[in-house]
Motif scaffolding. Sequence first.
Motif, PDB file in Angstrom:
ATOM      1  N   LEU A 124       0.935  -1.042   0.216  1.00  0.00           N
ATOM      2  CA  LEU A 124       0.003   0.038   0.048  1.00  0.00           C
ATOM      3  C   LEU A 124       0.833   1.278  -0.001  1.00  0.00           C
ATOM      4  CD1 LEU A 124      -2.776   1.076   0.023  1.00  0.00           C
ATOM      5  CD2 LEU A 124      -2.884   1.302   2.541  1.00  0.00           C
ATOM      6  N   GLU A 125       1.887   1.242   0.470  1.00  0.00           N
ATOM      7  CA  GLU A 125       2.926   2.470   0.658  1.00  0.00           C
ATOM      8  C   GLU A 125       3.280   2.791  -0.769  1.00  0.00           C
ATOM      9  OE1 GLU A 125       6.112   1.791   3.371  1.00  0.00           O
ATOM     10  OE2 GLU A 125       4.913   2.366   5.188  1.00  0.00           O
ATOM     11  N   ARG A 126       3.248   1.795  -1.860  1.00  0.00           N
ATOM     12  CA  ARG A 126       3.658   2.314  -3.225  1.00  0.00           C
ATOM     13  C   ARG A 126       2.401   3.124  -3.633  1.00  0.00           C
ATOM     14  NH1 ARG A 126       3.908  -3.695  -4.275  1.00  0.00           N
ATOM     15  NH2 ARG A 126       2.205  -3.396  -5.736  1.00  0.00           N
ATOM     16  N   LEU A 127       1.295   3.500  -2.926  1.00  0.00           N
ATOM     17  CA  LEU A 127       0.255   4.220  -3.598  1.00  0.00           C
ATOM     18  C   LEU A 127      -0.136   5.358  -2.547  1.00  0.00           C
ATOM     19  CD1 LEU A 127      -2.529   1.457  -4.630  1.00  0.00           C
ATOM     20  CD2 LEU A 127      -0.491   2.630  -5.728  1.00  0.00           C
ATOM     21  N   VAL A 128       0.437   5.514  -1.523  1.00  0.00           N
ATOM     22  CA  VAL A 128       0.334   6.349  -0.395  1.00  0.00           C
ATOM     23  C   VAL A 128       1.319   6.960  -0.032  1.00  0.00           C
ATOM     24  CG1 VAL A 128      -2.116   5.740   0.111  1.00  0.00           C
ATOM     25  CG2 VAL A 128      -0.113   4.971   1.484  1.00  0.00           C
ATOM     26  N   PRO A 129       2.004   8.508   0.653  1.00  0.00           N
ATOM     27  CA  PRO A 129       3.032   9.005   0.976  1.00  0.00           C
ATOM     28  C   PRO A 129       3.005   8.702   2.531  1.00  0.00           C
ATOM     29  CG  PRO A 129       1.308  10.770   0.568  1.00  0.00           C
ATOM     30  CD  PRO A 129       0.745   9.529  -0.081  1.00  0.00           C
ATOM     31  N   GLN A 130       2.086   7.782   3.220  1.00  0.00           N
ATOM     32  CA  GLN A 130       2.113   7.702   4.669  1.00  0.00           C
ATOM     33  C   GLN A 130       2.932   6.440   4.971  1.00  0.00           C
ATOM     34  OE1 GLN A 130      -0.638   8.755   3.056  1.00  0.00           O
ATOM     35  NE2 GLN A 130      -0.266  10.907   3.797  1.00  0.00           N
ATOM     36  N   ASP A 131       3.200   6.296   6.310  1.00  0.00           N
ATOM     37  CA  ASP A 131       3.942   5.027   6.889  1.00  0.00           C
ATOM     38  C   ASP A 131       2.804   4.045   7.413  1.00  0.00           C
ATOM     39  OD1 ASP A 131       5.438   3.245   8.364  1.00  0.00           O
ATOM     40  OD2 ASP A 131       6.666   4.621   9.244  1.00  0.00           O
ATOM     41  N   ILE A 132       2.628   3.157   6.425  1.00  0.00           N
ATOM     42  CA  ILE A 132       1.701   2.070   6.900  1.00  0.00           C
ATOM     43  C   ILE A 132       2.195   1.038   7.473  1.00  0.00           C
ATOM     44  CG2 ILE A 132      -0.272   0.561   5.609  1.00  0.00           C
ATOM     45  CD1 ILE A 132      -0.544   3.612   5.335  1.00  0.00           C
ATOM     46  N   LEU A 133       3.608   0.653   7.038  1.00  0.00           N
ATOM     47  CA  LEU A 133       4.318  -0.215   7.624  1.00  0.00           C
ATOM     48  C   LEU A 133       4.396  -0.289   9.271  1.00  0.00           C
ATOM     49  CD1 LEU A 133       5.945  -3.080   7.328  1.00  0.00           C
ATOM     50  CD2 LEU A 133       7.976  -1.703   7.005  1.00  0.00           C
ATOM     51  N   ALA A 134       4.452   1.059   9.695  1.00  0.00           N
ATOM     52  CA  ALA A 134       4.635   1.001  11.197  1.00  0.00           C
ATOM     53  C   ALA A 134       3.294   1.240  11.759  1.00  0.00           C
ATOM     54  CB  ALA A 134       5.198   2.575  11.461  1.00  0.00           C
ATOM     55  N   LEU A 135       2.271   1.036  11.223  1.00  0.00           N
ATOM     56  CA  LEU A 135       0.758   1.100  11.826  1.00  0.00           C
ATOM     57  C   LEU A 135       0.569  -0.065  12.635  1.00  0.00           C
ATOM     58  CD1 LEU A 135      -1.904   2.964  12.079  1.00  0.00           C
ATOM     59  CD2 LEU A 135      -2.691   1.749   9.965  1.00  0.00           C
ATOM     60  N   GLY A 136       0.427   0.030  13.948  1.00  0.00           N
ATOM     61  CA  GLY A 136       0.310  -1.139  14.533  1.00  0.00           C
ATOM     62  C   GLY A 136      -0.947  -1.759  14.898  1.00  0.00           C
ATOM     63  N   ALA A 137      -1.194  -2.764  14.993  1.00  0.00           N
ATOM     64  CA  ALA A 137      -2.457  -3.637  15.148  1.00  0.00           C
ATOM     65  C   ALA A 137      -3.568  -3.047  16.079  1.00  0.00           C
ATOM     66  CB  ALA A 137      -2.417  -4.974  15.572  1.00  0.00           C
ATOM     67  N   GLY A 138      -4.676  -2.592  15.439  1.00  0.00           N
ATOM     68  CA  GLY A 138      -5.563  -2.145  16.362  1.00  0.00           C
ATOM     69  C   GLY A 138      -5.659  -0.582  16.144  1.00  0.00           C
ATOM     70  N   ARG A 139      -4.909  -0.072  15.151  1.00  0.00           N
ATOM     71  CA  ARG A 139      -4.750   1.452  14.905  1.00  0.00           C
ATOM     72  C   ARG A 139      -5.042   1.909  13.546  1.00  0.00           C
ATOM     73  NH1 ARG A 139      -5.059   5.185  18.595  1.00  0.00           N
ATOM     74  NH2 ARG A 139      -3.264   6.328  17.659  1.00  0.00           N
ATOM     75  N   GLN A 140      -5.397   3.246  13.520  1.00  0.00           N
ATOM     76  CA  GLN A 140      -5.915   3.545  12.132  1.00  0.00           C
ATOM     77  C   GLN A 140      -5.077   5.043  11.707  1.00  0.00           C
ATOM     78  OE1 GLN A 140     -10.498   3.692  10.595  1.00  0.00           O
ATOM     79  NE2 GLN A 140      -9.893   5.722  11.742  1.00  0.00           N
ATOM     80  N   ARG A 141      -5.103   5.136  10.367  1.00  0.00           N
ATOM     81  CA  ARG A 141      -4.276   6.128   9.880  1.00  0.00           C
ATOM     82  C   ARG A 141      -4.937   6.984   8.950  1.00  0.00           C
ATOM     83  NH1 ARG A 141       1.752   5.319  10.461  1.00  0.00           N
ATOM     84  NH2 ARG A 141       1.453   6.175  12.591  1.00  0.00           N
ATOM     85  N   TYR A 142      -4.816   8.350   8.636  1.00  0.00           N
ATOM     86  CA  TYR A 142      -5.260   8.953   7.507  1.00  0.00           C
ATOM     87  C   TYR A 142      -4.444   9.101   6.490  1.00  0.00           C
ATOM     88  CZ  TYR A 142      -6.765  13.284   5.017  1.00  0.00           C
ATOM     89  OH  TYR A 142      -7.165  14.005   3.612  1.00  0.00           O
TER      90      TYR A 142
END
Length: 381
Positions: free
Chosen positions: A79-97
């Motif tokens: 997914l990081e190939r499509l968005v400029p956010q850090d998705i890899l560091a998104l912990g289980a049970g957490r959400q990000r814009y």
Amino acid sequence: MLATDDTPLKYTPLHALHLALGAKMVPFAGYDMPVQYRAGVLKEHLHTRQKAGLFDVSHMGQLALRPKSGKVEDVARALERLVPQDILALGAGRQRYAQFTSAEGGILDDLMVANFGDHLFVVVNAACKAADEAHLRAHLSDSCGIDSLSDRALLALQGPRAETVLAKFCADAPAMRFMDAGPREVAGLACFVSRSGYTGEDGFEISVPSDQAGQLAKTLLEDPDVLPVGLGARDSLRLEAGLCLYGHDIDTTTTPVEAALEWSMQKSRRPGGARAGGYLGAETILAQLADGAKRRRVGLKPEGRAPVREGAPLFAEQTSSEPVGTVTSGGFGPSLNAPVAMGYVPSRLAANGTLLFAEVRGQRLPQRVAATPFVPNTYKR
């Protein structure tokens, strides 16, 4: 009723309930949606700020991204190939814009991404959901299974009493903090719950099976603190909160940096970060992060009582012949009892306090660049 492309409007699973509650329905993003109920936009807005409002956002797109490898970090990297956010560091049970970006750096859509432990749960905008799903399939099908969760509705319970209300039906609600997300039982129903929303208030978004959505909505509405709220107040609430509306404040012609959304990009994806770049439009966006963008989205406070609306040109001087920017959202802020707006201006004019002029019906009305949110948010950190 017809959508903009002459196809019949779609109904959310709560359509019959909206009619029963006396909603005024309007076409929105291909759906027949409630713009207001009997209380009216003003009361719905203020009730949400003071108690709790219940919104039907079932028109939004819900998707599950499942890693073919069985490892959620693999779908995060993809997914990081499509968005400029850090998705890899998104912990289980957490959400990000996040934002889907184009090869030119423009915003294809903005979205919410949650880590459910073994897969990612994604919520996208209604008008973009078909294109977003196609975009995901085109770029991620090699590593991910992509499931459209079209059998689920989505409710938003927003306001300072949202926790108290939801706690009666979901024991985990009080322990959740802003941007916690995952499967939860609500009133005995298997739901996905996130502590988030788009009003600037504390609250929750609840994904529920479509055939149980009416039951859950009626249960929540039985609480005297909860009022049904339509699109009219949803728009004024998000404007007061300084939040972007896709297709108005952000679109394919605006980059995340121009839109003042760089706060959503973590250090690892910025220039010099461990995984800087690697997504569509990265060259443009990284350059703007390093050197600044030529224009910026700003908040605007009209100095008089007259609201300015989307599309109003902005001028640096009262007698200027050429506009320097445009209003992208504007209206009356009921919580402030005053008009507020947002728009784009050259970066040199983006400092708070800068005096600009919006042209409304041939008159140049003074506006001051102002910090957003216009109303302090109440998220539970």
